[in-house]
Design an enzyme around this catalytic site. Structure first.
Site, PDB file in Angstrom:
ATOM      1  N   LYS A 214      26.940  93.015  68.159  1.00  0.00           N
ATOM      2  CA  LYS A 214      26.575  91.884  68.752  1.00  0.00           C
ATOM      3  C   LYS A 214      27.514  91.654  69.656  1.00  0.00           C
ATOM      4  CE  LYS A 214      25.123  87.057  68.453  1.00  0.00           C
ATOM      5  NZ  LYS A 214      24.851  86.064  67.313  1.00  0.00           N
ATOM      6  N   LYS A 267      22.302  93.950  69.767  1.00  0.00           N
ATOM      7  CA  LYS A 267      22.063  92.793  70.316  1.00  0.00           C
ATOM      8  C   LYS A 267      23.025  92.652  71.285  1.00  0.00           C
ATOM      9  CE  LYS A 267      21.467  88.050  69.258  1.00  0.00           C
ATOM     10  NZ  LYS A 267      21.606  86.889  68.579  1.00  0.00           N
TER      11      LYS A 267
HETATM   12  C1  PBG Z   1      23.765  83.042  66.541  1.00  0.00           C
HETATM   13  C2  PBG Z   1      22.561  83.883  67.298  1.00  0.00           C
HETATM   14  C3  PBG Z   1      22.478  83.754  68.621  1.00  0.00           C
HETATM   15  C4  PBG Z   1      21.479  84.455  69.153  1.00  0.00           C
HETATM   16  C5  PBG Z   1      20.824  84.772  67.673  1.00  0.00           C
HETATM   17  N1  PBG Z   1      21.424  84.266  66.696  1.00  0.00           N
HETATM   18  C6  PBG Z   1      23.012  82.914  69.849  1.00  0.00           C
HETATM   19  C7  PBG Z   1      24.564  83.420  69.943  1.00  0.00           C
HETATM   20  O1  PBG Z   1      25.246  84.422  69.525  1.00  0.00           O
HETATM   21  O2  PBG Z   1      25.019  82.594  71.100  1.00  0.00           O
HETATM   22  C8  PBG Z   1      20.642  84.812  70.333  1.00  0.00           C
HETATM   23  C9  PBG Z   1      19.211  85.067  70.396  1.00  0.00           C
HETATM   24  C10 PBG Z   1      18.544  85.299  71.617  1.00  0.00           C
HETATM   25  O3  PBG Z   1      19.546  85.001  72.662  1.00  0.00           O
HETATM   26  O4  PBG Z   1      17.492  85.229  71.807  1.00  0.00           O
HETATM   27  N2  PBG Z   1      23.266  82.662  65.351  1.00  0.00           N
END
Ligand code: PBG
Length: 344
Positions: A214, A267
């Site tokens: 991520k 992601k």
């Molecule tokens: C954190 C989380 C995020 C997203 C999913 N889980 C945000 C982040 O890391 O700031 C982002 C999902 C999206 O942008 O659609 N729990």
């Protein structure tokens, strides 16, 4: 100079033969989307009788638990196998303790979904950022904290203390009926800690889908509105990966595999298709990609301006993500795409 006649005879291979008609193109199509591919994200907020549209994500809403049944029946009727849940609690604190409240918004949501659509697979996003008052994905090092470490910088995300919260909350969500726990905080050791906590409480059948690679991405902008979880100070670069790195992604993935992850995720999706392909080629675990809020919002914004065709662009992006190696795609387009595919 080559004349036309010579060119014709020397061109033995003409790829365009296989593009001559729609049916020939159908015959040689390599990648086909189906509703089976999609996981639909839902934002669940504390309270009653509310469906609150998210301005930055056209077509998406936060909803209270009493409005979940209708939403998930629609998802299931479209043939989408799973939803992933994000909670917006009424009360936030420094440690995100609402995450493990058995009567918190997500455990109640899970039970409501299992009542309304028992076959639907429920994935619980496992992170602290929606539950902490500072918006970070775990416990932050401050002198006031019970976990304070003088040897570590102020503002540092305390890794191992955070693991305890994640492990405890995972058990609570599993007890409420979650089929899959999806840790998304990029906290070192999160998969192993959650696996042993689940197994210790007898939840040996609860799977883990790890947000393995991520990235600290600018494309999460709209989500932070949707989940009301922007970091109150600093950014997430201390725990999420820097966009420039690929080898580091495979190191993260290898650790999650070793710690017992059942599924792996990359992601965001579109800027990281190379990582998705690399993961697909190197590992045999099911692979997911998260087409994030910014990817979704950009396409909507361009379509609203008349610059792209929303349906064509969305289906092309999803096809590209699947072609790059995704077995599953978390996408806000899930319901639209399922409808578009059923219409064809
Ligand atoms: C954190 C989380 C995020 C997203 C999913 N889980 C945000 C982040 O890391 O700031 C982002 C999902 C999206 O942008 O659609 N729990």
């Amino acid at each position: 100079m080559i004349n036309d006649n010579q060119r014709t005879t020397s061109l033995i291979v003409r790829p365009r033969r296989l593009r001559l008609s729609a049916n020939i193109r159908r015959m040689v199509r390599e990648t086909t989307l189906t509703p089976d591919d999609f996981i639909y994200p839902l934002f669940v907020r504390d309270g009653m009788d509310t469906v609150k549209p998210i301005a930055s994500m056209p077509g998406q809403s936060q909803r209270t638990v009493d409005h979940l049944a209708e939403a998930v029946r629609e998802v299931a009727a479209l043939g989408i196998p799973a939803v992933i849940l994000f909670g917006i609690p009424a009360h936030k604190d420094a440690c995100g303790t609402q995450n493990y409240n058995p009567e918190g918004v997500i455990p109640r949501a899970i039970r409501a979904i299992k009542d309304a659509a028992p076959e639907l697979v429920v994935i619980s996003d496992m992170c602290c950022c929606e539950y902490t008052d500072h918006g970070h994905c775990g416990i932050i090092n401050t002198p006031e904290s019970a976990h304070y470490r003088a040897d570590l910088p102020h503002g540092y995300l305390l890794n191992d203390a955070t693991l305890e919260i994640l492990a405890r909350a995972s058990v609570v969500h599993a007890r409420a009926g979650a089929d899959i726990i999806a840790p998304s905080g990029m906290v070192d050791g999160m998969v192993g800690a959650i696996r042993s906590a689940l197994d210790g409480e007898g939840y040996t059948q609860t799977a883990i889908m790890s947000y393995a690679a991520k990235y600290a991405s600018a494309f999460y902008g709209p989500f932070r509105d949707a989940a009301e979880s922007p970091p109150g100070f600093g950014d997430r670069a201390q725990y999420q990966m820097q966009p420039a790195n690929a080898r580091e992604a495979y190191k993260e993935i290898a650790l999650d595999v070793a710690e017992g992850a059942d599924m792996l995720m990359v992601k965001p999706a579109m800027p990281y298709l190379d990582i998705l392909r690399g993961l697909r080629d190197r590992y045999d675990l099911p692979t997911a990609a998260y087409q994030v809020s910014g990817e979704y919002a950009m396409m909507h914004a361009a379509a609203q301006n008349g610059w792209i065709d929303l349906k064509a662009a969305a289906l092309e992006s999803l096809t590209g993500i699947k072609r790059a190696g995704a077995d599953m795609i978390l996408t806000y387009f899930a319901k639209d795409a399922a409808r578009w595919l059923l219409d064809e």
